[in-house]
Scaffold this active site. Structure first.
Site, short mmCIF file in Angstrom:
data_model
loop_
_atom_site.label_atom_id
_atom_site.label_comp_id
_atom_site.label_asym_id
_atom_site.label_seq_id
_atom_site.Cartn_x
_atom_site.Cartn_y
_atom_site.Cartn_z
N GLY A 185 17.87 1.21 -2.75
CA GLY A 185 18.79 0.01 -2.24
C GLY A 185 17.11 -1.60 -1.80
N THR A 206 6.28 -7.61 -10.96
CA THR A 206 6.92 -9.25 -11.74
C THR A 206 7.95 -10.13 -10.32
OG1 THR A 206 8.43 -7.91 -11.08
CG2 THR A 206 8.12 -7.54 -12.62
N HIS A 209 3.87 -6.72 1.04
CA HIS A 209 3.56 -5.88 0.23
C HIS A 209 2.32 -5.75 -0.28
CE1 HIS A 209 8.02 -4.06 -2.20
NE2 HIS A 209 7.92 -5.14 -0.04
N ALA A 228 -0.58 -7.25 1.07
CA ALA A 228 -1.39 -6.64 2.26
C ALA A 228 -1.12 -4.67 2.18
CB ALA A 228 -0.66 -7.54 3.45
N ASP A 246 6.86 -2.75 -9.93
CA ASP A 246 7.36 -3.24 -9.33
C ASP A 246 8.26 -4.56 -9.15
OD1 ASP A 246 8.90 -2.79 -7.05
OD2 ASP A 246 6.69 -3.13 -5.42
#
Lengths: 169, 169, 169
Positions: free
Chosen positions: B9, B34, B49, B51, B81
């Site tokens: 989730g 993406t 993300h 970093a 991802d």
């Protein structure tokens, strides 16, 4: 009574998994369809499911009266797809949901043939803003808990893959 | 082709888990992103993300063309991802989703290096009122099922903890 | 600190499961209730939960100050139900969520008695259209991940049935 409950999200592959569980038993098989085709979206989904099943399946339409449909299925292995749409139909028609639940439990208690019930898990998102959706979510969760407690086995399906929550794989 | 599918989730820790799976292999690693930064919310999430990942990662931006990005990654272990944002980008741009899916499957079939795909599970809430959201939910569920069937292993992540649905932990 | 985190969807049976975990220890037990009864729907739900618990339970109402409630519970086994409503209360009151999280972690670190925390998984549906709901979903997912990493055991509940994600059943 000894039935399997197959739980999962939308498009999780739960119908396909349930069909495979039924196909372990000799045909002919009965498919109890609770869906009503109010619109093109539902008609397309129903047609897709029906096309996937072969000639060994007899479809019994039962948007509301599951006990009658289970009696009609008789000694054949039966798949009920799905309880969440049945609950939707009961709510939209303002039927007595407690009485319907009691009727389903009695009908299941009287069955000897293999029985697989499919239901949606709908409680893992954000709280809905709509009060009717919250009430539906509560009723669906309560129904799932009640049936899971009575089931011989419970499978949770994600991306087509089963996870055994109870009983036999 | 032998890839791992990581499902979960929102904010379930799936990216972090997928990064750890890639880090079992020797660096350098490729990260195919993406996400498109249309707004501040997305920009903040992308920056967070990025970093977290270190200098051993090369980021390849691929909102639409995953086969080209996978070719660019070449023999490096690669993390995609995520597929759910890719599907969102395809839908918003009115691209041919069936053709894109076939292209992705072909690109994956040709890969030998370790590959981890991240996708969201979005079907466990109440049926969305919005028809586009329902269509998206169906497509995302179908994509997850299709890839899970082909994957060597499938992990479902909840609260950062993995549950193995298929294959190796 | 050694606590159990019980995760699940709406009406998944997570409170009942958490109560059973506490009831493995000798009474008396403390129940920390984070729910506030703003409307009849909440009042009914609170009354239903309270009626199910027996006289061995003392209820401590704590919509915001969990560290004080945990101190009041003292050496009694304690159930906190639930963290997701606590987070909702913090957000609606515009409290400092990072500080509240640090306070909770410190209070948990100081406890020796059995402790069970209940939280909702809310990230498995479609992305909410509402920005506040998206922020809530991110915070709830982050809190669940943080506590799951610290917990001795984590149980995910579906249809009343537990799945052990970490630690002891």
């Amino acid at each position: 009574m000894s039935f399997t409950l197959v739980l999962g999200g939308a498009r999780s592959g739960k119908s396909r998994h349930a069909e495979a569980l039924i196909a372990r038993h000799p045909a002919p098989w009965a498919y109890i369809a609770t869906a009503e085709a109010w619109d093109d979206e539902m008609r397309a989904r129903i047609a897709e499911h029906r096309a996937r099943r072969g000639a060994e399946w007899t479809t019994i339409d039962a948007p509301l009266d599951l006990p009658a449909a289970l009696a009609e299925a008789g000694a054949r292995p039966v798949l009920v797809d799905c309880l969440t749409l049945w609950l939707t139909n009961l709510m939209l028609g303002e039927h007595d949901i407690a009485a319907a639940g009691a009727g389903l439990r009695a009908a299941l208690a009287g069955r000897a043939a293999p029985t697989v019930l499919v239901a949606n898990e709908v409680g893992l998102g954000i709280v809905p803003e709509n009060a009717l959706a919250r009430r539906f979510r509560d009723l669906a969760g309560g129904l799932n808990q009640d049936l899971a407690a009575r089931a011989a086995s419970v499978h949770f399906i994600a991306a087509g893959l089963p996870l055994v929550l109870k009983g036999e794989p």
